[in-house]
Scaffold this motif. Structure first.
Motif, PDB file in Angstrom:
ATOM      1  N   TRP A   1       1.283   4.300  -2.763  1.00 32.55           N
ATOM      2  CA  TRP A   1       1.252   5.715  -2.374  1.00 32.55           C
ATOM      3  C   TRP A   1       2.456   6.443  -2.962  1.00 32.55           C
ATOM      4  O   TRP A   1       2.339   7.557  -3.488  1.00 32.55           O
ATOM      5  N   ALA A   2       3.618   5.815  -2.894  1.00 27.84           N
ATOM      6  CA  ALA A   2       4.827   6.416  -3.463  1.00 27.84           C
ATOM      7  C   ALA A   2       4.681   6.619  -4.968  1.00 27.84           C
ATOM      8  O   ALA A   2       5.137   7.632  -5.519  1.00 27.84           O
ATOM      9  N   ASN A   3       4.031   5.672  -5.627  1.00 28.64           N
ATOM     10  CA  ASN A   3       3.802   5.808  -7.065  1.00 28.64           C
ATOM     11  C   ASN A   3       2.897   7.009  -7.360  1.00 28.64           C
ATOM     12  O   ASN A   3       3.087   7.722  -8.354  1.00 28.64           O
ATOM     13  N   GLU A   4       1.904   7.242  -6.493  1.00 26.07           N
ATOM     14  CA  GLU A   4       1.069   8.438  -6.627  1.00 26.07           C
ATOM     15  C   GLU A   4       1.924   9.697  -6.563  1.00 26.07           C
ATOM     16  O   GLU A   4       1.721  10.652  -7.328  1.00 26.07           O
ATOM     17  N   ASN A   5       2.884   9.715  -5.628  1.00 23.15           N
ATOM     18  CA  ASN A   5       3.755  10.878  -5.489  1.00 23.15           C
ATOM     19  C   ASN A   5       4.626  11.077  -6.724  1.00 23.15           C
ATOM     20  O   ASN A   5       4.890  12.216  -7.128  1.00 23.15           O
ATOM     21  N   GLN A   6       5.074   9.979  -7.329  1.00 26.27           N
ATOM     22  CA  GLN A   6       5.830  10.083  -8.569  1.00 26.27           C
ATOM     23  C   GLN A   6       4.973  10.728  -9.658  1.00 26.27           C
ATOM     24  O   GLN A   6       5.414  11.644 -10.361  1.00 26.27           O
ATOM     25  N   GLU A   7       3.734  10.253  -9.795  1.00 28.14           N
ATOM     26  CA  GLU A   7       2.851  10.779 -10.835  1.00 28.14           C
ATOM     27  C   GLU A   7       2.493  12.240 -10.582  1.00 28.14           C
ATOM     28  O   GLU A   7       2.460  13.049 -11.520  1.00 28.14           O
ATOM     29  N   LEU A   8       2.223  12.588  -9.311  1.00 26.48           N
ATOM     30  CA  LEU A   8       1.926  13.986  -8.978  1.00 26.48           C
ATOM     31  C   LEU A   8       3.096  14.899  -9.328  1.00 26.48           C
ATOM     32  O   LEU A   8       2.903  16.062  -9.703  1.00 26.48           O
ATOM     33  N   SER A   9       4.302  14.374  -9.196  1.00 27.18           N
ATOM     34  CA  SER A   9       5.507  15.158  -9.487  1.00 27.18           C
ATOM     35  C   SER A   9       5.886  15.112 -10.957  1.00 27.18           C
ATOM     36  O   SER A   9       6.955  15.607 -11.344  1.00 27.18           O
TER      37      SER A   9
ATOM     38  N   GLN B   1       0.814  -1.213   0.000  1.00 31.32           N
ATOM     39  CA  GLN B   1       0.000   0.000   0.000  1.00 31.32           C
ATOM     40  C   GLN B   1       0.848   1.264   0.000  1.00 31.32           C
ATOM     41  O   GLN B   1       0.501   2.251  -0.663  1.00 31.32           O
ATOM     42  N   VAL B   2       1.960   1.263   0.741  1.00 32.04           N
ATOM     43  CA  VAL B   2       2.779   2.475   0.766  1.00 32.04           C
ATOM     44  C   VAL B   2       3.595   2.615  -0.515  1.00 32.04           C
ATOM     45  O   VAL B   2       3.922   3.738  -0.928  1.00 32.04           O
TER      46      VAL B   2
END
Length: 296
Positions: free
Chosen positions: A162-170, A158-159
């Protein structure tokens, strides 16, 4: 010399006050009250100010399990903040978890700055960086944004998502995601003959791998450091060891680095803290780091 370091570039985070085992902190436009076991002193601001300033408070039977109480039901469970230093800018998703965490340890921005600065100064083209116990990936995203070929390892699926979400947001891509026990992964990388220019470790005091592997910091950290040393590129590298375990001092971290690595050029050890606007300093772990640059 033991250093005391605090982040210098935060705009979307602010520690307002801390004390009486709590902290009042702003993440973007949302201000939280959360438990803080290190804050054994008295608060500087009066209770009325804490009550006025906060939007959401964590309440529970312990510091790690409970529920979030919102002043306004329209306040989000998830929101975004940005971080920018002299080299890179990233965007991160925060969220209210059942364990008082929000997906970010803001004091780690000190290490993020060290990571991006090291990568920018390396002569190695597309340096390889390994982030172990990588959580929601702030350090991984920073490394990628700075130009590194980045591998992110954590045992909790799950985390990693979450890290992948942060990559995409960036607006980044191609971080290598690995859901695995960190020690097992390192041993396999040794057998493969892999080398990394940067290695980041932020191990928990206790943890479990995806297949029930047990991690206990004092029992396994020496083995981990001796293995990690074999993955470090000899010509150009950085290594960061960070620990929030209350029983670990920066001298222990220094001994681990000196005892495991062939060379410890530019060794730095110390303690991370957050400076509260109200005046107190909140200690949040110890670190040790080394780096070496190519001379030609």
């Amino acid at each position: 010399m033991i250093q005391l370091l605090t982040p210098q570039h935060w705009q979307d985070y602010e520690l307002i006050d801390c004390g009486d085992f709590e902290k009042l902190e702003r993440f973007g436009e949302i201000t939280l009250i959360r438990p803080e076991p290190q804050a054994v002193w008295a608060k500087q601001l009066p209770p009325s100010e804490w009550q006025k300033l906060h939007d959401i408070r964590f309440k529970g039977r312990s510091a790690t399990s409970g529920q979030w109480v919102k002043k306004n039901s329209k306040l989000p469970d998830r929101w975004h903040i940005t971080y920018k230093n002299n080299d890179v800018a990233i965007k991160l998703r925060l969220g209210l978890t059942s364990f008082k965490h929000v997906g970010l340890f803001p004091e780690q921005a000190v290490n993020w700055d060290y990571i991006s600065d090291s990568i920018q100064r390396f002569k190695t083209p597309k340096p390889k960086v390994l982030n172990l116990f990588a959580y929601t990936g702030g350090a991984s995203v920073i490394a990628k944004a700075a130009g590194a070929d980045t591998t992110h390892v954590d045992s909790i699926k799950q985390v990693v998502s979450w890290a992948n979400e942060n990559q995409e947001l960036s607006q980044l891509k191609d971080i290598r995601w690995v859901v695995e026990d960190a020690l097992k992964f390192v041993k396999r990388e040794i057998k493969r003959g892999k080398k990394y220019n940067g290695i980041i470790l932020d191990p928990p005091a206790y943890g479990h791998g995806p297949n029930g592997e047990k991690w206990k910091l004092e029992d396994h950290i020496l083995e981990m450091m001796q293995d990690v040393a074999q993955l470090l590129d000899e010509e150009e590298h950085f290594l960061i060891l960070n620990s929030y375990s209350l029983g670990f001092s920066s001298v222990i971290v220094e001994n681990l680095l000196k005892g495991s690595l062939k060379t410890t050029e530019n060794l730095e050890i110390g303690e991370l803290y957050l400076q509260a606007k109200a005046g107190n300093k909140l200690p949040l772990g110890v670190f040790g780091k080394v780096r070496k640059f190519k001379t030609t």
